[in-house]
Each structure stands twice: as structure tokens, then as C-alpha cells.
Enzyme design. Structure first.
Site, PDB file in Angstrom:
ATOM      1  N   GLN A  74      11.481  40.055  28.995  1.00 16.38           N
ATOM      2  CA  GLN A  74      11.236  40.006  27.556  1.00 16.38           C
ATOM      3  C   GLN A  74       9.807  40.425  27.236  1.00 16.38           C
ATOM      4  OE1 GLN A  74      10.700  36.412  24.802  1.00 16.38           O
ATOM      5  NE2 GLN A  74      12.832  36.950  24.406  1.00 16.38           N
TER       6      GLN A  74
ATOM      7  N   ASN B 225      22.149  30.252  19.379  1.00  9.90           N
ATOM      8  CA  ASN B 225      21.101  29.527  20.105  1.00  9.90           C
ATOM      9  C   ASN B 225      20.551  28.428  19.210  1.00  9.90           C
ATOM     10  OD1 ASN B 225      17.668  30.032  20.714  1.00  9.90           O
ATOM     11  ND2 ASN B 225      19.000  29.034  22.167  1.00  9.90           N
ATOM     12  N   GLY B 226      20.377  27.236  19.779  1.00  8.92           N
ATOM     13  CA  GLY B 226      19.743  26.153  19.044  1.00  8.92           C
ATOM     14  C   GLY B 226      20.599  24.909  18.910  1.00  8.92           C
TER      15      GLY B 226
ATOM     16  N   HIS C 288      18.495  32.438  17.099  1.00  6.09           N
ATOM     17  CA  HIS C 288      18.092  31.033  17.072  1.00  6.09           C
ATOM     18  C   HIS C 288      18.289  30.567  15.636  1.00  6.09           C
ATOM     19  CE1 HIS C 288      15.415  27.599  18.472  1.00  6.09           C
ATOM     20  NE2 HIS C 288      15.654  27.359  17.202  1.00  6.09           N
TER      21      HIS C 288
ATOM     22  N   CYS D 127       9.483  33.869  18.457  1.00 14.29           N
ATOM     23  CA  CYS D 127       8.505  32.852  18.846  1.00 14.29           C
ATOM     24  C   CYS D 127       7.801  32.288  17.614  1.00 14.29           C
ATOM     25  CB  CYS D 127       7.477  33.439  19.810  1.00 14.29           C
ATOM     26  SG  CYS D 127       6.225  32.224  20.318  1.00 14.29           S
TER      27      CYS D 127
ATOM     28  N   PRO E 214      14.606  32.221  27.208  1.00 12.37           N
ATOM     29  CA  PRO E 214      13.198  32.342  27.600  1.00 12.37           C
ATOM     30  C   PRO E 214      12.371  31.327  26.829  1.00 12.37           C
ATOM     31  CG  PRO E 214      13.743  34.024  25.990  1.00 12.37           C
ATOM     32  CD  PRO E 214      15.011  33.255  26.249  1.00 12.37           C
ATOM     33  N   MET E 215      11.605  30.503  27.527  1.00 13.79           N
ATOM     34  CA  MET E 215      10.777  29.490  26.856  1.00 13.79           C
ATOM     35  C   MET E 215       9.400  29.491  27.487  1.00 13.79           C
ATOM     36  SD  MET E 215      13.580  26.443  26.331  1.00 13.79           S
ATOM     37  CE  MET E 215      14.510  26.868  27.812  1.00 13.79           C
ATOM     38  N   GLU E 216       8.426  29.954  26.711  1.00 14.25           N
ATOM     39  CA  GLU E 216       7.069  30.099  27.232  1.00 14.25           C
ATOM     40  C   GLU E 216       6.508  28.759  27.682  1.00 14.25           C
ATOM     41  OE1 GLU E 216       2.638  31.704  25.917  1.00 14.25           O
ATOM     42  OE2 GLU E 216       3.995  30.809  24.453  1.00 14.25           O
TER      43      GLU E 216
END
Length: 319
Positions: free
Chosen positions: A68, A199-200, A168, A98, A7-9
């Protein structure tokens, strides 16, 4: 082994989820976070960021989509999680990663990594509120300023009922600066009894192999790497399944970009659509020389109809 789209805003909206999941290799995806502040949100707020809820909570390619939530009030998050489930969410995910300053100032996202007890209370409240058959999951960073508390945070999430934990592999202070500290993912995975996703900084299949070797986990959540290389999940899945890995040529990526533009033109106001095109095209420049040339051509243009002609894309826009 599972491969997830992160998920990436402001980046991976329903349009890009649709385009990327049709490439293949993605087992599930997650919405941009839905911010929970002081009330129970109406259904329209969920459907705005997760229109797939009206279509079985799946993208057009049939890939499951999870919802989410982000916030700090356990009871409010629980009530909104129930609302999301009633709308069709198959999984509820909680955001503890976030790094945005505006989010952290309102006590959301990575700032909660300073309060593992509150993280526990949030997961516990949501887990208790939603139906037993609906998993509750979580995504975290290694910490706020340092990774010293990463193990405590991960244990809080797992002990409270998180079905898995996505890590992350950077702190909030690290932002998105390389490197990702995959060795800490290994420490987290050793400390908790639930599956852990890394993640990352996975931009290529070779990066995935190095991440897996260092972290010791096979499950992966791909973010900017997948946006920059749309077939990255498909490459990893092909390797996983023992099939030949054939990278996607620019000609196929260009078809995706044109479809993305058509969808953006139909859904977004003319003042916003060009920015979304340039945002994704700019990220594609990392992987495709042809994208560099195209980005240079369109970067200063703001008129949608001119961009239609430059891209040689026919658009049917509803009146």
C-alpha cells in the site's frame, strides 16, 4: 467471497501479519502504508515495511501480501508503484482512508476524499505506469466530514482503474467510533461496477452476518476485529465453506502471543518490544478474559528479560 487482513499503521507489521495469517482464513493481506512525499524511495524503504517482498510477497503461511502506498502526487506515486512492482509486489493498493492528523496535514489519506478528481488522477497514473497484469486497488472512507461525497469518490476510483474498492464505513471525522455505516457500503456497491469490500466494526461472526445483510456485499476486510480475535477470519471462512465453526481457545492464542513476543524480541530494540507486546495483548482483552489477567500482570513492566520470565518464554536473541 474473499477475506482480507487490513493495513493498520503501527499495529499490523510483518510480525503480526505472520502470526495472524498462520491461523487461517485470510486470503490476502496489505502492508502498512508506505508514505510517498517527494522522491523515488530506495528498495530498502519498501523492504523495511514489506520484508515479505524478499520471499515472494507472501507471509510464512503463504498468504499473498499487497503493497500500500500513500501520497498525493500522481506521478510520484506512479514511479514508486513501479519500484514496488519491480521488487515483487503482486498488487498495488492506494490509501484514501487514513484519518491520522499528521498524515492528513501532509495531504495524504482521508483528506483526499475532498478531491475526487485528484483521486481519479492518482489511480489513473498508477494504473498506466504499472504492468497490466498487476492489479491496482484502493481503500477509502465514506468521506472527510460527511458521507455525501462517498459515491463520487468511489466512482472516481473505479472509473480510473481500481480493480476493487475497500470501503471503511465511517468518515474521517467519525474516526473509529461505532457504529460503522454499512448501509453506505450498499450505496457504493450499487454505484460502481467493480467489487466492493466492507470494512469496519466486524468483531465477531455475528457482526459479519449483520454487515453482509446490511451492506449486501460478501467480501470483507478485517482490521481491529481480527487483531482482537485472531481466528475471526477462520470462523468466517469455516461458515463460508460449510464447515463447523470452532472458536480458538485461549491456550492456542497464548501460543501465538508467545511466538509474537519471540519475533518482537529478535527484531525490535529492547525499548520498543514491550510496547508492541502490550499493544496486542491490550486488544486481545476485548475477546479473552485470560488476556485481561495477563495484561494486568505485565502492563507496568518495561524490562524485556523480566517479561521473558513473566511469560515463561525462552528467548534466543542474536548478539
Amino acid at each position: 467471497m474473499q477475506i482480507a487482513l487490513a493495513p493498520m499503521e503501527g499495529l499490523v507489521d510483518d510480525i503480526l501479519r505472520d502470526v495472524l495469517t498462520r491461523v487461517g482464513g485470510i486470503d490476502w493481506c496489505v502492508t502498512e502504508f508506505i508514505r510517498i512525499n517527494d522522491r523515488l524511495l530506495p528498495p530498502s524503504s519498501f523492504l523495511a515495511l514489506a520484508p515479505e517482498l524478499a520471499h515472494g510477497s507472501r507471509t510464512r503461511a503463504g498468504v499473498p501480501m499487497r503493497v500500500q502506498l500513500l501520497g498525493s502526487d500522481p506521478q510520484l506515486l506512479a514511479e514508486n508503484a513501479v519500484q514496488a512492482c519491480e521488487l515483487g509486489a503482486p498488487v498495488i493498493d492506494l490509501n484514501f482512508g487514513c484519518p491520522a492528523k499528521t498524515v492528513n496535514r501532509s495531504r495524504g489519506g482521508a483528506v483526499l476524499l475532498k478531491e475526487p478528481e485528484l483521486m481519479f488522477s492518482i489511480i489513473e497514473a498508477v494504473r498506466r505506469a504499472v504492468p497490466a497484469h498487476i492489479p491496482v486497488t484502493s481503500k477509502m472512507r465514506l468521506g472527510y466530514d460527511s458521507p455525501d461525497g462517498a459515491i463520487d469518490c468511489a466512482r472516481a476510483l473505479a472509473d480510473a482503474g481500481s480493480a476493487h474498492v475497500v470501503v471503511h464505513a465511517r468518515t474521517k471525522a467519525d474516526g473509529y467510533k461505532p457504529p460503522a455505516h454499512w448501509e453506505w457500503v450498499a450505496k457504493v456497491a450499487e454505484a460502481v461496477k467493480v467489487p466492493v469490500f466492507a470494512n469496519g466494526e466486524v468483531w465477531t461472526l455475528e457482526d459479519y452476518h449483520r454487515c453482509r445483510s446490511i451492506s449486501g456485499v460478501a467480501d470483507i476486510m478485517l482490521g481491529r476485529g481480527l487483531v482482537s480475535r485472531p481466528d475471526l477470519a477462520r470462523q468466517i471462512a469455516a461458515w463460508r465453506d460449510g464447515r463447523e465453526v470452532v472458536p480458538m481457545p485461549w491456550s492456542e492464542v497464548r501460543v501465538l502471543l508467545d511466538d509474537f513476543w519471540r519475533q518482537a524480541r529478535r527484531k525490535l530494540a529492547p525499548r520498543y518490544a514491550p510496547g508492541r507486546l502490550k499493544q496486542w495483548l491490550g486488544m486481545l482483552t476485548r475477546s479473552y478474559p485470560e488476556a485481561v489477567e495477563l495484561f494486568a500482570q505485565v502492563r507496568r513492566e518495561h524490562d524485556c528479560e523480566v517479561l521473558d520470565r513473566m511469560l515463561q518464554v525462552e528467548i534466543e536473541v542474536a548478539a
